[in-house]
Scaffold this active site. Sequence first.
Site, mmCIF file in Angstrom:
data_model
loop_
_atom_site.group_PDB
_atom_site.id
_atom_site.type_symbol
_atom_site.label_atom_id
_atom_site.label_comp_id
_atom_site.label_asym_id
_atom_site.label_seq_id
_atom_site.Cartn_x
_atom_site.Cartn_y
_atom_site.Cartn_z
ATOM 1 N N LYS A 110 -4.011 -9.341 -11.246
ATOM 2 C CA LYS A 110 -3.038 -8.766 -12.179
ATOM 3 C C LYS A 110 -3.606 -8.677 -13.590
ATOM 4 O O LYS A 110 -3.406 -7.670 -14.276
ATOM 5 C CB LYS A 110 -1.730 -9.558 -12.168
ATOM 6 C CG LYS A 110 -0.899 -9.210 -10.931
ATOM 7 C CD LYS A 110 0.399 -9.965 -10.869
ATOM 8 C CE LYS A 110 1.163 -9.578 -9.602
ATOM 9 N NZ LYS A 110 2.159 -10.575 -9.222
ATOM 10 N N LYS A 189 -4.784 -0.653 1.009
ATOM 11 C CA LYS A 189 -3.485 -1.308 1.186
ATOM 12 C C LYS A 189 -2.436 -0.667 0.280
ATOM 13 O O LYS A 189 -2.696 -0.451 -0.903
ATOM 14 C CB LYS A 189 -3.623 -2.800 0.828
ATOM 15 C CG LYS A 189 -2.409 -3.625 1.207
ATOM 16 C CD LYS A 189 -2.230 -4.858 0.330
ATOM 17 C CE LYS A 189 -1.008 -4.666 -0.528
ATOM 18 N NZ LYS A 189 -0.360 -5.805 -1.084
ATOM 19 N N LYS A 192 2.291 -0.970 -5.121
ATOM 20 C CA LYS A 192 2.751 -0.339 -6.370
ATOM 21 C C LYS A 192 1.626 -0.286 -7.379
ATOM 22 O O LYS A 192 1.473 0.671 -8.112
ATOM 23 C CB LYS A 192 3.894 -1.157 -6.980
ATOM 24 C CG LYS A 192 5.222 -0.916 -6.335
ATOM 25 C CD LYS A 192 6.257 -1.857 -6.910
ATOM 26 C CE LYS A 192 6.007 -3.264 -6.452
ATOM 27 N NZ LYS A 192 7.007 -3.889 -5.632
HETATM 28 P P1 ADP Z 1 3.274 -4.499 -4.200
HETATM 29 O O1 ADP Z 1 1.893 -4.844 -3.707
HETATM 30 O O2 ADP Z 1 3.594 -3.070 -3.956
HETATM 31 O O3 ADP Z 1 3.521 -4.924 -5.636
HETATM 32 P P2 ADP Z 1 4.873 -6.782 -3.550
HETATM 33 O O4 ADP Z 1 3.769 -7.674 -4.033
HETATM 34 O O5 ADP Z 1 6.115 -6.671 -4.367
HETATM 35 O O6 ADP Z 1 4.275 -5.324 -3.293
HETATM 36 O O7 ADP Z 1 5.207 -7.217 -2.068
HETATM 37 C C1 ADP Z 1 6.475 -7.576 -1.565
HETATM 38 C C2 ADP Z 1 6.326 -7.987 -0.116
HETATM 39 O O8 ADP Z 1 5.849 -6.877 0.661
HETATM 40 C C3 ADP Z 1 5.303 -9.123 0.115
HETATM 41 O O9 ADP Z 1 5.745 -9.959 1.155
HETATM 42 C C4 ADP Z 1 4.064 -8.392 0.523
HETATM 43 O O10 ADP Z 1 3.209 -9.184 1.303
HETATM 44 C C5 ADP Z 1 4.626 -7.216 1.306
HETATM 45 N N1 ADP Z 1 3.730 -6.053 1.195
HETATM 46 C C6 ADP Z 1 3.504 -5.288 0.108
HETATM 47 N N2 ADP Z 1 2.625 -4.305 0.370
HETATM 48 C C7 ADP Z 1 2.274 -4.446 1.669
HETATM 49 C C8 ADP Z 1 1.400 -3.725 2.558
HETATM 50 N N3 ADP Z 1 0.719 -2.657 2.145
HETATM 51 N N4 ADP Z 1 1.301 -4.159 3.818
HETATM 52 C C9 ADP Z 1 1.986 -5.239 4.259
HETATM 53 N N5 ADP Z 1 2.826 -5.957 3.478
HETATM 54 C C10 ADP Z 1 2.979 -5.570 2.211
#
Ligand code: ADP
Length: 320
Positions: A110, A189, A192
Amino acid sequence: MRILSGIQPSGKLHLGNYFGMMRPAIELQEKGEAFYFVADLHALTTVHDPAALRAHSRELAIDFLACGLDPARACFFRQSDVPAVTELSWILSAVTPMGLLERCHSYKDKTARGFAASHGLFAYPVLMAADILIYDSDLVPVGRDQKQHLEVTRDIAIKMNELYGSVFKLPEPSIREDTAAVPGLDGAKMSKSYGNTIEIFEDEKVLRKKIMSIQTDSTPVEAPKPTENSAILGLYRLLASESDYAAMVAAFQAGGCGYGDFKKTLFAAVWEYFAPMREKRAAIVADPALVDDVLRDGAAKANAIAEGVMSRVRKAVGLA
Ligand code: ADP
Ligand code: TRP
């Protein structure tokens, strides 16, 4: 068995969130006593616009209910409605070795991506440990990117138990290998932070355009297409029947069909898969009191459990 998970209200719900965390969590609500929450305190580490935080928190609560969270089975609440979690976070902080947090990828990622290196961002895993430990959780469904945070939680719990006797249960992560890393528009992957997301409750036109923009190689229409690391196949596999998926794989291998056609099939599958959720979402939006009621009842139940654990913790550490 107690199952717990949280998700940050830091943007719109995407396919990665749904398949990685939300669907497994919703399936697990049948298997035990589930506690799911909107991690608004965690979102404060990156969202500094109050109107946006408020809006995202509400939208996320609506999305979770629309996707199948059943408030009759699962306790659903906002993290900030359980103030004891910040108290526990401090108690845990007092025993958490700096080295444990210094090793965490998410802080490094981050800050590398331009977020200010705040103390909250650094201490994020401690608050997450408090979230998990304060409900005596057994199982935590998350995507693979949260695995390290679960390891930190266990290390902190072990440390607390060494110092103060057996205060905490050791929670286990629940990570589904088949949906642990949902691919995004560029094949990396979906996240956001990478700008490669496909939002679930997007307007039809926008969703179609997004799916049509999935990056592909320059294999000509007539030629067979590589199936390895294809974002189209990776996404289609999540929501198509086994035979439809096998048919697309075969069509990739046969050649004669362009990527545009595969993307159209994928779009149709995504649109159809989420049709019942869209309908449910519209009904929830039309009844604004419903979300407030669910979150209020959830907070009451969550606070009652948290208070029970906290009196044990306060006694164990000498605060009571
Ligand atoms: P982002 O990476 O978009 O910021 P978050 O960190 O808010 O997403 O993730 C929220 C939940 O969704 C977590 O449990 C995370 O492991 C899951 N998650 C987010 N992106 C993925 C992905 N591409 N594949 C599988 N799980 C995901
Ligand atoms: N860190 C998680 C994420 O970014 C959200 C979260 C906060 C969480 N507290 C939690 C997940 C406790 C599981 C358990 O997605």
